[in-house]
Design an enzyme around this catalytic site. Sequence first.
Site, mmCIF file in Angstrom:
data_model
loop_
_atom_site.group_PDB
_atom_site.id
_atom_site.type_symbol
_atom_site.label_atom_id
_atom_site.label_comp_id
_atom_site.label_asym_id
_atom_site.label_seq_id
_atom_site.Cartn_x
_atom_site.Cartn_y
_atom_site.Cartn_z
ATOM 1 N N MET A 240 0.706 -1.186 0.061
ATOM 2 C CA MET A 240 -0.208 -0.094 0.034
ATOM 3 C C MET A 240 0.631 1.303 -0.059
ATOM 4 O O MET A 240 0.282 2.331 -0.233
ATOM 5 C CB MET A 240 -1.101 0.010 1.271
ATOM 6 C CG MET A 240 -2.396 -0.825 0.724
ATOM 7 S SD MET A 240 -3.231 0.056 -0.310
ATOM 8 C CE MET A 240 -3.319 1.493 0.680
ATOM 9 N N VAL A 243 7.178 3.698 3.906
ATOM 10 C CA VAL A 243 7.386 4.781 5.345
ATOM 11 C C VAL A 243 8.739 5.041 5.121
ATOM 12 O O VAL A 243 9.919 4.501 4.985
ATOM 13 C CB VAL A 243 7.137 3.714 6.514
ATOM 14 C CG1 VAL A 243 7.262 4.505 7.864
ATOM 15 C CG2 VAL A 243 5.670 3.288 6.533
ATOM 16 N N LYS A 258 4.141 8.249 6.202
ATOM 17 C CA LYS A 258 3.627 7.039 5.219
ATOM 18 C C LYS A 258 2.996 7.758 4.100
ATOM 19 O O LYS A 258 2.354 8.614 4.022
ATOM 20 C CB LYS A 258 2.690 6.324 5.919
ATOM 21 C CG LYS A 258 2.001 5.149 5.242
ATOM 22 C CD LYS A 258 1.092 4.294 5.986
ATOM 23 C CE LYS A 258 0.364 3.324 5.005
ATOM 24 N NZ LYS A 258 -0.461 2.512 5.896
ATOM 25 N N ASP A 359 -6.020 -5.978 10.613
ATOM 26 C CA ASP A 359 -4.770 -6.705 10.428
ATOM 27 C C ASP A 359 -4.004 -6.682 11.480
ATOM 28 O O ASP A 359 -2.754 -6.209 11.485
ATOM 29 C CB ASP A 359 -4.140 -5.834 9.129
ATOM 30 C CG ASP A 359 -2.976 -6.651 8.374
ATOM 31 O OD1 ASP A 359 -2.797 -7.765 8.544
ATOM 32 O OD2 ASP A 359 -2.134 -5.892 7.995
#
Length: 544
Positions: A240, A243, A258, A359
């Site tokens: 996704m 960082v 991020k 998650d």
Amino acid sequence: MRKTQSIVRRPETTTESADATRGQLSSIPYDLLREASGRLRVLALAVAALWIVGITLDHVFEPQTVRGTVGGLLPVADLIAAASVASSLALYWWAGREGQNPRVTLNAGLGYLVFTAFSLGLITHWDHSSSAEPVHSMISWNGILIMMFAAIVPTSPLRMAIAGLLAVSMNPLGMLVARAEGIWPFDSVLTVFDMHFPDYLLVGVAAIVSHVVTRLGRQVGKAREMGSYRLTEMLGKGGMGEVWRARHRMLARDAAIKLIQPELLADGSGRKADQVQRRFEQEARITASLRSPHTVELYDFGVTEDGVFYYVMELLDGIDLGTLVTRFGPQPAARAIHILRQTCLSLEEAHGRGMIHRDVKPGNIFICRLGTEYDFVKVLDFGLVKTLNAKDEGLTAEGGIMGTPDYMPPEMALGGGNAGPASDLYGVGCVAYWLLTGKRVFETNGAMAMMLAHVQEKPVPLSEKAGHEIPAALERIVMRCLEKKPADRYASARELERALAACSDTADLWTRERARKWWLLNAPESAAVADARAASTLTQQATL
């Protein structure tokens, strides 16, 4: 997002605040300078190898070459080669030291360039035949060397020009030394400059190359600016986004940023790109609304001029649970309980606001040194979060299964539509299993086989896998979290936290002192810095 950081993070001395030599290098991102420092190390090692090979071949194929000696024993050429090999290996070792500032290394590389050029110039003309030979204009090894440095070592054009002029002047200097020693009695001093003027032309080219390299580096640095922050070092990368470590322009504080990968936004249709960005923005809003001290803190978020979405969060001085167990093995029950209770407190607030994480896994739970606190838990990455009290608005891909298969509850493995607070508690059970046994709940290979195992197979009790004693009450709690049906698990994170607190043996509590000792033993720099700061604060207060 899958985290790649795998070490205990400490206050570092290699950030921009530690720079002793800013100049034009200060605007080039730190990670690019570190890569350039690595290339300089490779070049130094290659130069050392070439010196060894060159002097060896010289002995084999030209044993009668005229050369002076030191004390009648050691050939001067061999002494020059040995000094150059030693300087090359010294630079290779020094530049590779832990915590070495790459800016200092790159500036030292210019001095290494001049020294190596002097050695090349001296040995080239020291070994010249004493017989008269015609002199031709030529590009020497020194000219090639400065071009390589201009491309490898980012520096200002002025510094490159000065270092380049010194480097190419080592050939004329070598010729003059050889003439003074009677090794090469050429006719005129003008011969020196006639022979090597092409090298001086290359200095101008090297300055231009240096200008281009530093300008490109500054452009990369400018492109990485996120609001009031500048990206300095990548910490992790996943499906996704990325960082990065970042530095605030005005505040002496590092943060973690991020950001979504631009190529992911560009992939597929415009609708998909918009969906990904909306989900990313939702994560920022949700994380910002959470106030539990055990949830990673969000400082800021926004969109860059080129459409990259980012948010700024606290930079953690700690280690994720995946790395903790990998490096230090299964953890004692008291510590596991201490960590799991704090995790539940973070999830309790999220669930109370109608959110689930979806998650929960070892890589998303950090234990940190926070001020004078040790083993302080921070729950990361609400990137897969779903709001329970509102429509999903198509932010989850149709038919998509989101999460990490190794820690995925059965209801999510079957499609994810029925995910709720109990799904996060299943993840907590998987994390507890990992902490106490050092093994996953199921050891099946392959994502689909792993998800099927979570749906169909019964977990092996912890006591059979751990290899050490597990308190019966704690084992019952963990196995209840791993029940297939959500209704058979704990009703809430609060209920789970209370159950964990109730099974704590007062004789075996994980106290602050035990945690501090562990950090002092396994992360001594971090603990020592904390103790030093605390002592300094007390001293200052006493003098007020």
